[in-house]
Design an enzyme around this catalytic site. Structure first.
Site, PDB file in Angstrom:
ATOM      1  N   ASP A 125      79.740 -77.288  11.802  1.00 15.98           N
ATOM      2  CA  ASP A 125      78.747 -77.230  12.875  1.00 15.98           C
ATOM      3  C   ASP A 125      79.247 -78.038  14.068  1.00 15.98           C
ATOM      4  OD1 ASP A 125      76.303 -76.319  13.903  1.00 15.98           O
ATOM      5  OD2 ASP A 125      75.347 -78.228  13.499  1.00 15.98           O
ATOM      6  N   HIS A 132      72.063 -79.676  25.727  1.00 17.28           N
ATOM      7  CA  HIS A 132      71.545 -80.296  24.504  1.00 17.28           C
ATOM      8  C   HIS A 132      72.136 -81.693  24.319  1.00 17.28           C
ATOM      9  CE1 HIS A 132      70.268 -80.859  20.374  1.00 17.28           C
ATOM     10  NE2 HIS A 132      71.532 -81.016  19.999  1.00 17.28           N
ATOM     11  N   GLU A 198      67.426 -76.012  14.882  1.00 20.27           N
ATOM     12  CA  GLU A 198      68.432 -75.960  15.941  1.00 20.27           C
ATOM     13  C   GLU A 198      68.771 -74.495  16.186  1.00 20.27           C
ATOM     14  OE1 GLU A 198      70.617 -80.281  15.760  1.00 20.27           O
ATOM     15  OE2 GLU A 198      71.690 -78.570  14.910  1.00 20.27           O
ATOM     16  N   GLU A 200      71.048 -71.802  17.212  1.00 25.85           N
ATOM     17  CA  GLU A 200      72.499 -71.703  17.329  1.00 25.85           C
ATOM     18  C   GLU A 200      72.963 -70.259  17.136  1.00 25.85           C
ATOM     19  OE1 GLU A 200      74.841 -74.545  15.202  1.00 25.85           O
ATOM     20  OE2 GLU A 200      73.202 -76.001  15.034  1.00 25.85           O
ATOM     21  N   ASP A 230      70.097 -74.334  12.122  1.00 29.52           N
ATOM     22  CA  ASP A 230      70.531 -75.486  11.339  1.00 29.52           C
ATOM     23  C   ASP A 230      69.346 -76.449  11.222  1.00 29.52           C
ATOM     24  OD1 ASP A 230      72.449 -76.845   9.866  1.00 29.52           O
ATOM     25  OD2 ASP A 230      73.043 -78.075  11.565  1.00 29.52           O
ATOM     26  N   ARG A 234      65.275 -85.150  11.440  1.00 27.85           N
ATOM     27  CA  ARG A 234      65.682 -86.112  12.463  1.00 27.85           C
ATOM     28  C   ARG A 234      65.500 -87.559  12.023  1.00 27.85           C
ATOM     29  NH1 ARG A 234      68.848 -82.857  15.451  1.00 27.85           N
ATOM     30  NH2 ARG A 234      67.696 -81.087  16.308  1.00 27.85           N
ATOM     31  N   GLN A 237      68.279 -88.387   9.683  1.00 25.21           N
ATOM     32  CA  GLN A 237      69.494 -88.472  10.493  1.00 25.21           C
ATOM     33  C   GLN A 237      69.585 -89.794  11.247  1.00 25.21           C
ATOM     34  OE1 GLN A 237      70.001 -85.108  13.075  1.00 25.21           O
ATOM     35  NE2 GLN A 237      71.786 -85.944  14.102  1.00 25.21           N
ATOM     36  N   LYS A 250      71.231 -82.757   7.425  1.00 24.41           N
ATOM     37  CA  LYS A 250      71.594 -81.372   7.728  1.00 24.41           C
ATOM     38  C   LYS A 250      71.888 -80.555   6.469  1.00 24.41           C
ATOM     39  CE  LYS A 250      72.151 -81.994  12.334  1.00 24.41           C
ATOM     40  NZ  LYS A 250      71.722 -81.117  13.412  1.00 24.41           N
ATOM     41  N   THR A 254      70.643 -74.071   6.097  1.00 21.15           N
ATOM     42  CA  THR A 254      71.055 -73.453   7.356  1.00 21.15           C
ATOM     43  C   THR A 254      70.798 -71.961   7.204  1.00 21.15           C
ATOM     44  OG1 THR A 254      72.757 -75.123   7.790  1.00 21.15           O
ATOM     45  CG2 THR A 254      72.977 -73.013   8.929  1.00 21.15           C
ATOM     46  N   GLU A 360      64.041 -81.876  21.474  1.00 25.22           N
ATOM     47  CA  GLU A 360      64.099 -81.843  22.936  1.00 25.22           C
ATOM     48  C   GLU A 360      62.772 -81.393  23.545  1.00 25.22           C
ATOM     49  OE1 GLU A 360      68.122 -80.087  24.331  1.00 25.22           O
ATOM     50  OE2 GLU A 360      67.811 -79.405  22.267  1.00 25.22           O
TER      51      GLU A 360
END
Length: 419
Positions: A125, A132, A198, A200, A230, A234, A237, A250, A254, A360
């Site tokens: 990834d 971002h 996420e 992607e 993904d 948070r 993380q 993560k 996915t 975000e």
């Protein structure tokens, strides 16, 4: 390129995501029959395994599609990719002489269950959208230090878990992990409270390689693309990522869309990367248009509620292309295999509604956003269904990927209860 007409009438509608121009590859099953390879055309699936057995398609002397996955075909290389697409275009075109025979090999999509379209051999990834990276960096380090010093020179990435990649429609269980808030003296083991997505794109390596690839070789080695979500915890993380980056945050899942849209189908939508602040080193320097103009959208549907659009952006905002990511991946001599999956990293545009993650959109949870139902969100709640959608718009047709969808289930009461 205009719409290519097919004898499959549903493929000729201007808003159909699977026209003859597309012909994406997947794996499907019906009833008690085993999963098998298929090609999407209109609102049906062309059974390519049976077509091969009947002699309508001959990729090699042997049976390439005996197993339910596209890895064996991918590993054959570009010449075979081109030949199969040419043959499919002949068989499914409006003036095909074999439509009566072929019509027996079509399955309505509504009757099919989709499976993983290929075996993911490795998963990497990246973190390659400037908007971002700037947004996340600003939250945690301030705007003046938002981008790491290497970010404008190399596509940053980390090795993920191939075993956690699942196909669209798979439920996602809220993960447990170590959490430590800013006011906690010690970490605790608990379900993630800041679960996220996420938005992607995933690039799939087709040609195996051994040693460094030039940028053009890397571009030629990409078999096709999928939408990719993904899922990210948070809060897990935030505690684990220093100094080596994401790990368990993560590793929950996915999700990828069920259809591989080939690079050949996306050729009409190529576009240039954004202007560079610094010249890239020669092995990463742009040699032509290597991004694609693909509109992307994220929807969120609370349990039992209608879906709300929460983000819209385009793949063309990426700072690094998949070819640059793959070329960089090989610089150390790293071998790549058919079925390696490269995640683009979260795709975010310049405006708030272009942001490809809830992190975000809610600015780290400090600015809740409102759904069309009137509910608000900081992060994902149990029962929420997230869906990623992607379409490239052509002359009288669109190229679609199918849904990339997952519903979040509550965390287990005891993740170690084996009963």
């Amino acid at each position: 390129m205009p719409l290519l007409k097919s004898w499959v009438e549903s493929a000729n509608a201007a808003d159909c995501p699977f026209p003859l121009n597309n012909l994406p590859y997947g794996v499907f099953s019906t009833g008690t029959l085993q999963p098998r390879c298929g090609v999407a055309i209109g609102d049906v699936i062309f059974d390519i395994k049976t077509a091969e057995s009947a002699g309508l398609i001959a990729v090699t002397d042997g049976a390439v599609f005996a197993k339910p996955g596209w890895n064996a075909f991918m590993a054959l290389g570009n010449t075979h990719w081109v030949a199969l697409r040419k043959r499919l275009l002949e068989l499914l075109a409006e003036d095909s002489d074999e439509k009566d025979v072929l019509s027996e090999l079509l399955t309505p999509m509504s009757d099919a269950t989709m499976h993983m379209p290929f075996q993911v051999t490795e998963y990497t990834d990246f973190y390659a959208s400037r908007n971002h990276a700037f947004n996340v960096g600003t939250m945690f380090r301030g705007a003046e230090n938002a981008l790491p010093p290497n970010w404008l020179h190399i596509p940053i990435g980390y090795n993920g878990r191939a075993s956690s990649v699942v196909v669209s429609g798979s439920d996602i269980r809220r993960p447990w992990g170590q959490l430590k808030g800013p006011n906690d003296d010690l970490p605790r083991f608990a379900p993630s409270q800041r679960f996220d997505i996420e938005l992607e794109m995933g690039a799939i390596v087709g040609n195996p390689s051994d040693g460094p690839l030039t940028l053009q070789e890397a571009d030629d080695n990409i078999f096709g693309y999928v939408l990719l979500n993904d899922w990210s915890a948070r809060d897990i993380q935030a505690w684990e990522y220093q100094p080596l980056g994401p790990f368990q945050a993560k590793a929950t899942a996915t999700t990828i869309s069920p259809w591989i849209v080939t690079t050949a189908a996306l050729e009409p939508f190529r576009c240039d990367a954004p202007e560079r602040e610094y010249d890239l080193l020669d092995h990463l320097k742009d040699t032509g248009p290597m991004l694609f103009d693909i509109d992307l959208r994220v929807t969120l549907a609370p349990e039992g509620q209608d879906a709300s659009t929460i983000a819209e952006t385009n793949y063309n905002v990426m700072y690094y292309s998949a070819a640059q990511q793959l070329a960089h991946h090989t610089t150390s001599g790293c071998s790549m295999r058919a079925g390696d999956l490269l995640g683009s990293g979260t795709i975010s545009g310049p405006e708030k509604h272009n942001r490809g993650s809830l992190l975000e959109l809610s600015w780290g949870g400090k600015e809740p956003f409102t759904l069309e139902t009137g509910e608000t969100r900081n992060f994902i709640e149990d029962g929420d269904t997230l869906n990623l959608e992607g379409r490239a718009k052509g002359d009288g047709y669109v190229i679609g990927f199918g849904d990339c969808i997952g519903k979040v289930l509550p965390a287990l009461d005891d993740p170690y209860n084996r009963s």
